[in-house]
Motif scaffolding. Sequence first.
Motif, PDB file in Angstrom:
ATOM      1  N   MET A  15       0.659  -1.065   0.103  1.00 56.40           N
ATOM      2  CA  MET A  15       0.059   0.007  -0.059  1.00 56.40           C
ATOM      3  C   MET A  15       0.902   1.104   0.033  1.00 56.40           C
ATOM      4  O   MET A  15       1.973   1.187   0.737  1.00 56.40           O
ATOM      5  CB  MET A  15      -0.888  -0.041   1.210  1.00 56.40           C
ATOM      6  CG  MET A  15      -1.881   1.165   1.439  1.00 56.40           C
ATOM      7  SD  MET A  15      -2.709   0.968   2.886  1.00 56.40           S
ATOM      8  CE  MET A  15      -4.196  -0.157   2.415  1.00 56.40           C
ATOM      9  N   ASP A  18      -0.005   7.110   0.885  1.00 52.70           N
ATOM     10  CA  ASP A  18      -1.508   7.713   0.660  1.00 52.70           C
ATOM     11  C   ASP A  18      -2.716   6.945   0.714  1.00 52.70           C
ATOM     12  O   ASP A  18      -3.719   7.429   0.504  1.00 52.70           O
ATOM     13  CB  ASP A  18      -1.499   8.461  -0.848  1.00 52.70           C
ATOM     14  CG  ASP A  18      -1.406   7.227  -1.874  1.00 52.70           C
ATOM     15  OD1 ASP A  18      -1.193   6.169  -1.619  1.00 52.70           O
ATOM     16  OD2 ASP A  18      -1.450   7.760  -3.151  1.00 52.70           O
ATOM     17  N   LYS A  20      -3.577   4.150  -0.843  1.00 58.83           N
ATOM     18  CA  LYS A  20      -3.896   3.322  -2.053  1.00 58.83           C
ATOM     19  C   LYS A  20      -3.384   2.002  -2.026  1.00 58.83           C
ATOM     20  O   LYS A  20      -2.050   2.107  -2.013  1.00 58.83           O
ATOM     21  CB  LYS A  20      -3.743   4.318  -3.391  1.00 58.83           C
ATOM     22  CG  LYS A  20      -4.380   5.620  -3.429  1.00 58.83           C
ATOM     23  CD  LYS A  20      -4.498   5.897  -5.023  1.00 58.83           C
ATOM     24  CE  LYS A  20      -5.279   7.438  -4.909  1.00 58.83           C
ATOM     25  NZ  LYS A  20      -5.157   8.057  -5.850  1.00 58.83           N
ATOM     26  N   GLU A  21      -3.894   0.992  -2.479  1.00 57.31           N
ATOM     27  CA  GLU A  21      -3.540  -0.278  -2.757  1.00 57.31           C
ATOM     28  C   GLU A  21      -2.908  -0.312  -3.944  1.00 57.31           C
ATOM     29  O   GLU A  21      -3.075   0.204  -4.994  1.00 57.31           O
ATOM     30  CB  GLU A  21      -4.776  -1.412  -2.747  1.00 57.31           C
ATOM     31  CG  GLU A  21      -5.302  -1.737  -1.371  1.00 57.31           C
ATOM     32  CD  GLU A  21      -4.573  -2.505  -0.478  1.00 57.31           C
ATOM     33  OE1 GLU A  21      -3.515  -3.311  -0.756  1.00 57.31           O
ATOM     34  OE2 GLU A  21      -5.177  -2.436   0.686  1.00 57.31           O
ATOM     35  N   LEU A  22      -1.489  -0.778  -4.015  1.00 56.24           N
ATOM     36  CA  LEU A  22      -0.612  -0.922  -5.134  1.00 56.24           C
ATOM     37  C   LEU A  22      -0.775  -2.286  -5.611  1.00 56.24           C
ATOM     38  O   LEU A  22      -0.703  -2.655  -6.850  1.00 56.24           O
ATOM     39  CB  LEU A  22       0.685  -0.645  -4.819  1.00 56.24           C
ATOM     40  CG  LEU A  22       1.059   0.971  -4.200  1.00 56.24           C
ATOM     41  CD1 LEU A  22       2.463   1.027  -4.028  1.00 56.24           C
ATOM     42  CD2 LEU A  22       0.687   1.857  -5.481  1.00 56.24           C
ATOM     43  N   ASP A  45      -2.537  -4.004  -8.432  1.00 53.67           N
ATOM     44  CA  ASP A  45      -3.831  -4.318  -8.199  1.00 53.67           C
ATOM     45  C   ASP A  45      -4.689  -3.698  -9.348  1.00 53.67           C
ATOM     46  O   ASP A  45      -4.357  -2.865 -10.075  1.00 53.67           O
ATOM     47  CB  ASP A  45      -4.301  -3.266  -7.086  1.00 53.67           C
ATOM     48  CG  ASP A  45      -5.495  -3.538  -6.618  1.00 53.67           C
ATOM     49  OD1 ASP A  45      -6.669  -2.839  -7.119  1.00 53.67           O
ATOM     50  OD2 ASP A  45      -6.091  -4.230  -5.603  1.00 53.67           O
ATOM     51  N   LEU A  48      -5.590  -0.566  -9.968  1.00 48.90           N
ATOM     52  CA  LEU A  48      -4.423   0.722  -9.922  1.00 48.90           C
ATOM     53  C   LEU A  48      -4.510   1.016 -11.421  1.00 48.90           C
ATOM     54  O   LEU A  48      -4.123   0.240 -12.347  1.00 48.90           O
ATOM     55  CB  LEU A  48      -3.116   0.055  -9.681  1.00 48.90           C
ATOM     56  CG  LEU A  48      -1.992   0.976  -9.581  1.00 48.90           C
ATOM     57  CD1 LEU A  48      -2.310   2.013  -8.599  1.00 48.90           C
ATOM     58  CD2 LEU A  48      -0.767   0.205  -9.211  1.00 48.90           C
ATOM     59  N   ARG A  49      -4.733   2.189 -11.685  1.00 50.48           N
ATOM     60  CA  ARG A  49      -4.765   2.933 -13.181  1.00 50.48           C
ATOM     61  C   ARG A  49      -3.471   3.548 -13.443  1.00 50.48           C
ATOM     62  O   ARG A  49      -2.902   3.453 -14.775  1.00 50.48           O
ATOM     63  CB  ARG A  49      -5.780   3.827 -13.015  1.00 50.48           C
ATOM     64  CG  ARG A  49      -7.314   3.451 -13.030  1.00 50.48           C
ATOM     65  CD  ARG A  49      -7.811   2.708 -13.937  1.00 50.48           C
ATOM     66  NE  ARG A  49      -8.766   2.018 -13.816  1.00 50.48           N
ATOM     67  CZ  ARG A  49      -9.250   0.965 -13.800  1.00 50.48           C
ATOM     68  NH1 ARG A  49      -8.203   0.016 -14.375  1.00 50.48           N
ATOM     69  NH2 ARG A  49     -10.267   0.433 -13.691  1.00 50.48           N
ATOM     70  N   SER A  51       0.858   4.749 -11.899  1.00 46.49           N
ATOM     71  CA  SER A  51       1.589   4.785 -10.788  1.00 46.49           C
ATOM     72  C   SER A  51       2.892   5.413 -11.181  1.00 46.49           C
ATOM     73  O   SER A  51       3.328   5.379 -12.478  1.00 46.49           O
ATOM     74  CB  SER A  51       1.989   3.138 -10.244  1.00 46.49           C
ATOM     75  OG  SER A  51       2.899   3.096  -9.578  1.00 46.49           O
ATOM     76  N   ARG A  79       5.148   7.311  -1.326  1.00 46.03           N
ATOM     77  CA  ARG A  79       4.459   7.848  -2.447  1.00 46.03           C
ATOM     78  C   ARG A  79       4.476   9.342  -2.541  1.00 46.03           C
ATOM     79  O   ARG A  79       4.372   9.961  -1.722  1.00 46.03           O
ATOM     80  CB  ARG A  79       3.153   7.388  -2.737  1.00 46.03           C
ATOM     81  CG  ARG A  79       2.882   6.065  -2.933  1.00 46.03           C
ATOM     82  CD  ARG A  79       1.670   5.182  -3.463  1.00 46.03           C
ATOM     83  NE  ARG A  79       1.453   5.790  -4.818  1.00 46.03           N
ATOM     84  CZ  ARG A  79       0.551   5.684  -5.623  1.00 46.03           C
ATOM     85  NH1 ARG A  79      -0.674   5.473  -5.135  1.00 46.03           N
ATOM     86  NH2 ARG A  79       0.371   5.866  -6.982  1.00 46.03           N
TER      87      ARG A  79
END
Length: 79
Positions: A15, A18, A20-22, A45, A48-49, A51, A79
Amino acid sequence: MAEILAENLSGKAVMGSDGKELGMLYNITMDAKSGRLENLVVEPDEMLRESEFPTDERGRLLVPVPRVQAVKDHMIVDR
Protein backbone atom coordinates in the motif's frame (compact mmCIF):
# COMPACT_ATOMS: atom_id res chain seq x y z
CA MET A 1 13.56 -1.42 10.33
CA ALA A 2 13.44 -4.72 12.20
CA GLU A 3 14.62 -7.88 10.47
CA ILE A 4 11.85 -9.87 8.81
CA LEU A 5 12.15 -13.27 7.16
CA ALA A 6 11.41 -13.21 3.43
CA GLU A 7 8.93 -16.08 3.83
CA ASN A 8 6.81 -13.76 6.00
CA LEU A 9 6.62 -11.21 3.18
CA SER A 10 5.46 -13.54 0.43
CA GLY A 11 2.07 -12.48 -0.92
CA LYS A 12 1.85 -9.46 1.40
CA ALA A 13 -0.30 -6.55 0.26
CA VAL A 14 1.61 -3.38 -0.69
CA MET A 15 0.00 0.00 0.00
CA GLY A 16 1.16 3.54 -0.69
CA SER A 17 1.59 6.04 2.13
CA ASP A 18 -1.43 7.79 0.60
CA GLY A 19 -3.61 4.77 1.49
CA LYS A 20 -3.97 3.43 -2.07
CA GLU A 21 -3.50 -0.28 -2.68
CA LEU A 22 -0.64 -0.93 -5.09
CA GLY A 23 -0.89 -4.70 -5.27
CA MET A 24 0.64 -7.87 -3.88
CA LEU A 25 4.34 -8.54 -3.34
CA TYR A 26 5.55 -10.95 -6.03
CA ASN A 27 9.30 -10.95 -5.37
CA ILE A 28 12.26 -8.90 -4.14
CA THR A 29 15.34 -8.24 -6.28
CA MET A 30 18.86 -7.85 -4.98
CA ASP A 31 22.30 -6.93 -6.23
CA ALA A 32 24.23 -10.21 -6.47
CA LYS A 33 27.60 -8.55 -5.79
CA SER A 34 26.71 -6.46 -2.75
CA GLY A 35 23.77 -8.49 -1.42
CA ARG A 36 21.71 -5.31 -1.08
CA LEU A 37 18.00 -5.51 -1.70
CA GLU A 38 16.98 -3.36 -4.67
CA ASN A 39 13.28 -3.52 -5.57
CA LEU A 40 10.00 -4.94 -4.43
CA VAL A 41 8.39 -6.56 -7.46
CA VAL A 42 4.65 -5.94 -7.03
CA GLU A 43 1.82 -7.53 -8.99
CA PRO A 44 -0.38 -4.44 -9.47
CA ASP A 45 -3.91 -4.26 -8.11
CA GLU A 46 -6.59 -4.52 -10.82
CA MET A 47 -7.95 -1.13 -9.78
CA LEU A 48 -4.56 0.64 -10.00
CA ARG A 49 -4.74 2.97 -12.99
CA GLU A 50 -1.39 4.71 -12.80
CA SER A 51 1.76 4.63 -10.74
CA GLU A 52 4.97 6.61 -10.51
CA PHE A 53 6.96 3.38 -10.25
CA PRO A 54 8.60 1.80 -13.31
CA THR A 55 7.46 -1.64 -14.43
CA ASP A 56 9.19 -4.80 -15.59
CA GLU A 57 8.48 -6.59 -18.89
CA ARG A 58 5.38 -8.24 -17.36
CA GLY A 59 3.86 -5.02 -16.04
CA ARG A 60 4.83 -5.58 -12.41
CA LEU A 61 5.79 -2.50 -10.41
CA LEU A 62 9.41 -2.06 -9.35
CA VAL A 63 9.37 -0.26 -6.00
CA PRO A 64 12.82 0.69 -4.62
CA VAL A 65 13.39 -0.93 -1.23
CA PRO A 66 14.41 2.39 0.41
CA ARG A 67 10.82 3.57 -0.17
CA VAL A 68 9.49 0.95 2.30
CA GLN A 69 8.24 2.78 5.40
CA ALA A 70 6.66 -0.04 7.40
CA VAL A 71 5.86 -3.74 7.30
CA LYS A 72 2.85 -4.86 9.32
CA ASP A 73 -0.43 -6.15 7.92
CA HIS A 74 0.57 -4.35 4.71
CA MET A 75 3.89 -3.15 3.37
CA ILE A 76 3.67 0.65 3.31
CA VAL A 77 5.78 2.47 0.70
CA ASP A 78 6.42 6.19 0.32
CA ARG A 79 4.47 7.78 -2.54
